[in-house]
Design a protein around this motif. Structure first.
Motif, PDB file in Angstrom:
ATOM      1  N   LYS A   3       0.839  -1.203   0.000  1.00  0.00           N
ATOM      2  CA  LYS A   3       0.000   0.000   0.000  1.00  0.00           C
ATOM      3  C   LYS A   3       0.874   1.253   0.000  1.00  0.00           C
ATOM      4  CE  LYS A   3      -3.723   2.388   2.385  1.00  0.00           C
ATOM      5  NZ  LYS A   3      -3.495   3.509   1.540  1.00  0.00           N
ATOM      6  N   LEU A   4       1.965   1.219   0.754  1.00  0.00           N
ATOM      7  CA  LEU A   4       2.872   2.368   0.777  1.00  0.00           C
ATOM      8  C   LEU A   4       3.488   2.613  -0.597  1.00  0.00           C
ATOM      9  CD1 LEU A   4       4.762   1.899   4.166  1.00  0.00           C
ATOM     10  CD2 LEU A   4       3.145   3.697   3.577  1.00  0.00           C
ATOM     11  N   ILE A   5       3.848   1.550  -1.275  1.00  0.00           N
ATOM     12  CA  ILE A   5       4.431   1.695  -2.612  1.00  0.00           C
ATOM     13  C   ILE A   5       3.399   2.296  -3.562  1.00  0.00           C
ATOM     14  CG2 ILE A   5       5.316   0.423  -4.612  1.00  0.00           C
ATOM     15  CD1 ILE A   5       6.627  -1.513  -2.550  1.00  0.00           C
ATOM     16  N   VAL A  10       0.875   6.995  -6.434  1.00  0.00           N
ATOM     17  CA  VAL A  10      -0.403   7.635  -6.764  1.00  0.00           C
ATOM     18  C   VAL A  10      -0.570   9.021  -6.141  1.00  0.00           C
ATOM     19  CG1 VAL A  10      -2.907   7.405  -6.476  1.00  0.00           C
ATOM     20  CG2 VAL A  10      -1.563   5.457  -7.210  1.00  0.00           C
ATOM     21  N   LEU A  11      -0.054   9.249  -4.948  1.00  0.00           N
ATOM     22  CA  LEU A  11      -0.261  10.555  -4.299  1.00  0.00           C
ATOM     23  C   LEU A  11       0.265  11.721  -5.148  1.00  0.00           C
ATOM     24  CD1 LEU A  11       0.376   9.744  -0.520  1.00  0.00           C
ATOM     25  CD2 LEU A  11      -1.805  10.091  -1.683  1.00  0.00           C
ATOM     26  N   PRO A  12       1.465  11.637  -5.753  1.00  0.00           N
ATOM     27  CA  PRO A  12       1.907  12.746  -6.608  1.00  0.00           C
ATOM     28  C   PRO A  12       0.992  12.952  -7.822  1.00  0.00           C
ATOM     29  CG  PRO A  12       3.774  11.364  -6.050  1.00  0.00           C
ATOM     30  CD  PRO A  12       2.550  10.649  -5.572  1.00  0.00           C
ATOM     31  N   ASP A  48       0.761  13.532   3.656  1.00  0.00           N
ATOM     32  CA  ASP A  48       0.733  12.077   3.590  1.00  0.00           C
ATOM     33  C   ASP A  48       1.856  11.535   2.708  1.00  0.00           C
ATOM     34  OD1 ASP A  48      -1.402  12.135   5.288  1.00  0.00           O
ATOM     35  OD2 ASP A  48      -2.892  11.513   3.812  1.00  0.00           O
ATOM     36  N   LEU A  49       2.182  12.237   1.631  1.00  0.00           N
ATOM     37  CA  LEU A  49       3.277  11.816   0.769  1.00  0.00           C
ATOM     38  C   LEU A  49       4.610  11.865   1.524  1.00  0.00           C
ATOM     39  CD1 LEU A  49       4.317  10.873  -1.966  1.00  0.00           C
ATOM     40  CD2 LEU A  49       4.388  13.273  -2.680  1.00  0.00           C
ATOM     41  N   ILE A  50       4.812  12.900   2.306  1.00  0.00           N
ATOM     42  CA  ILE A  50       6.029  12.999   3.118  1.00  0.00           C
ATOM     43  C   ILE A  50       6.096  11.828   4.094  1.00  0.00           C
ATOM     44  CG2 ILE A  50       7.134  14.338   4.968  1.00  0.00           C
ATOM     45  CD1 ILE A  50       6.137  16.872   3.432  1.00  0.00           C
ATOM     46  N   HIS A  51       4.957  11.506   4.721  1.00  0.00           N
ATOM     47  CA  HIS A  51       4.916  10.376   5.663  1.00  0.00           C
ATOM     48  C   HIS A  51       5.215   9.050   4.949  1.00  0.00           C
ATOM     49  CE1 HIS A  51       3.742   7.929   9.051  1.00  0.00           C
ATOM     50  NE2 HIS A  51       2.918   7.269   8.257  1.00  0.00           N
ATOM     51  N   VAL A  52       4.639   8.855   3.780  1.00  0.00           N
ATOM     52  CA  VAL A  52       4.860   7.628   3.014  1.00  0.00           C
ATOM     53  C   VAL A  52       6.336   7.498   2.639  1.00  0.00           C
ATOM     54  CG1 VAL A  52       4.403   6.523   0.777  1.00  0.00           C
ATOM     55  CG2 VAL A  52       2.508   7.367   2.153  1.00  0.00           C
ATOM     56  N   LYS A  53       6.928   8.592   2.149  1.00  0.00           N
ATOM     57  CA  LYS A  53       8.351   8.566   1.789  1.00  0.00           C
ATOM     58  C   LYS A  53       9.204   8.206   3.003  1.00  0.00           C
ATOM     59  CE  LYS A  53       8.381  11.900  -2.000  1.00  0.00           C
ATOM     60  NZ  LYS A  53       8.864  13.218  -2.442  1.00  0.00           N
ATOM     61  N   ILE A  57      11.538   4.804   3.260  1.00  0.00           N
ATOM     62  CA  ILE A  57      12.989   4.939   3.336  1.00  0.00           C
ATOM     63  C   ILE A  57      13.534   4.504   4.691  1.00  0.00           C
ATOM     64  CG2 ILE A  57      14.894   6.619   3.303  1.00  0.00           C
ATOM     65  CD1 ILE A  57      13.194   8.155   1.178  1.00  0.00           C
ATOM     66  N   THR A  58      12.951   5.001   5.772  1.00  0.00           N
ATOM     67  CA  THR A  58      13.549   4.749   7.087  1.00  0.00           C
ATOM     68  C   THR A  58      13.088   3.453   7.735  1.00  0.00           C
ATOM     69  OG1 THR A  58      11.871   6.068   8.212  1.00  0.00           O
ATOM     70  CG2 THR A  58      13.896   7.197   7.544  1.00  0.00           C
ATOM     71  N   VAL A  59      11.860   3.043   7.492  1.00  0.00           N
ATOM     72  CA  VAL A  59      11.349   1.834   8.140  1.00  0.00           C
ATOM     73  C   VAL A  59      11.596   0.602   7.282  1.00  0.00           C
ATOM     74  CG1 VAL A  59       9.297   0.682   9.041  1.00  0.00           C
ATOM     75  CG2 VAL A  59       9.607   3.130   9.436  1.00  0.00           C
TER      76      VAL A  59
END
Length: 122
Positions: A3-5, A10-12, A48-53, A57-59
């Motif tokens: 879902k994150l991928i 899709v968010l952009p 939300d896009l910042i959170h997804v990125k 990346i970090t998790v």
């Protein structure tokens, strides 16, 4: 993680469509009625896009890159630990996913309250 991928992809696209809507409303005589809602939706999408990125990346340590499109097929690579995986979407699938995302942010579970700003009539 899948879902994150998808959200990363899709968010952009949804942000781009809403920004295009803002441009289209600029020629309307009642544009200020819609701008506040569109501003709130775009802001929420960006957050939300910042959170997804950050999550990717970090998790999960996943790097997603756009590879390009060929004959109505859009390709992305998702690389984790230098092991690439190709993710493919048709334009119809991307359009459907973008539309569903837009609905969620306009009046679904991701819709946010917005404050009406006094704007002068253009």
């Amino acid at each position: 993680m899948e879902k994150l991928i998808k959200d990363f992809i899709v968010l952009p696209l949804a942000i781009k469509v809403f920004r295009g809507d803002q441009e289209a409303f600029k020629v309307s005589k009642v544009n200020n009625v819609y701008f506040d809602k569109l501003d709130a939706v775009i802001t929420q999408l960006q957050r939300d896009l910042i959170h997804v990125k950050h999550q990717l990346i970090t998790v999960y340590h996943i790097d997603v890159k756009y590879l390009g499109n060929e004959k109505d097929v859009f390709k992305y690579t998702c690389k984790k630990n230098n092991e690439p995986r190709i993710v493919v979407f048709t334009s119809a699938e991307l359009k459907e996913m973008t539309g569903e995302t837009m609905k969620r942010y306009l009046y679904g579970d991701r819709a946010s309250n917005f404050e009406h700003k006094e704007r002068g009539w253009i």
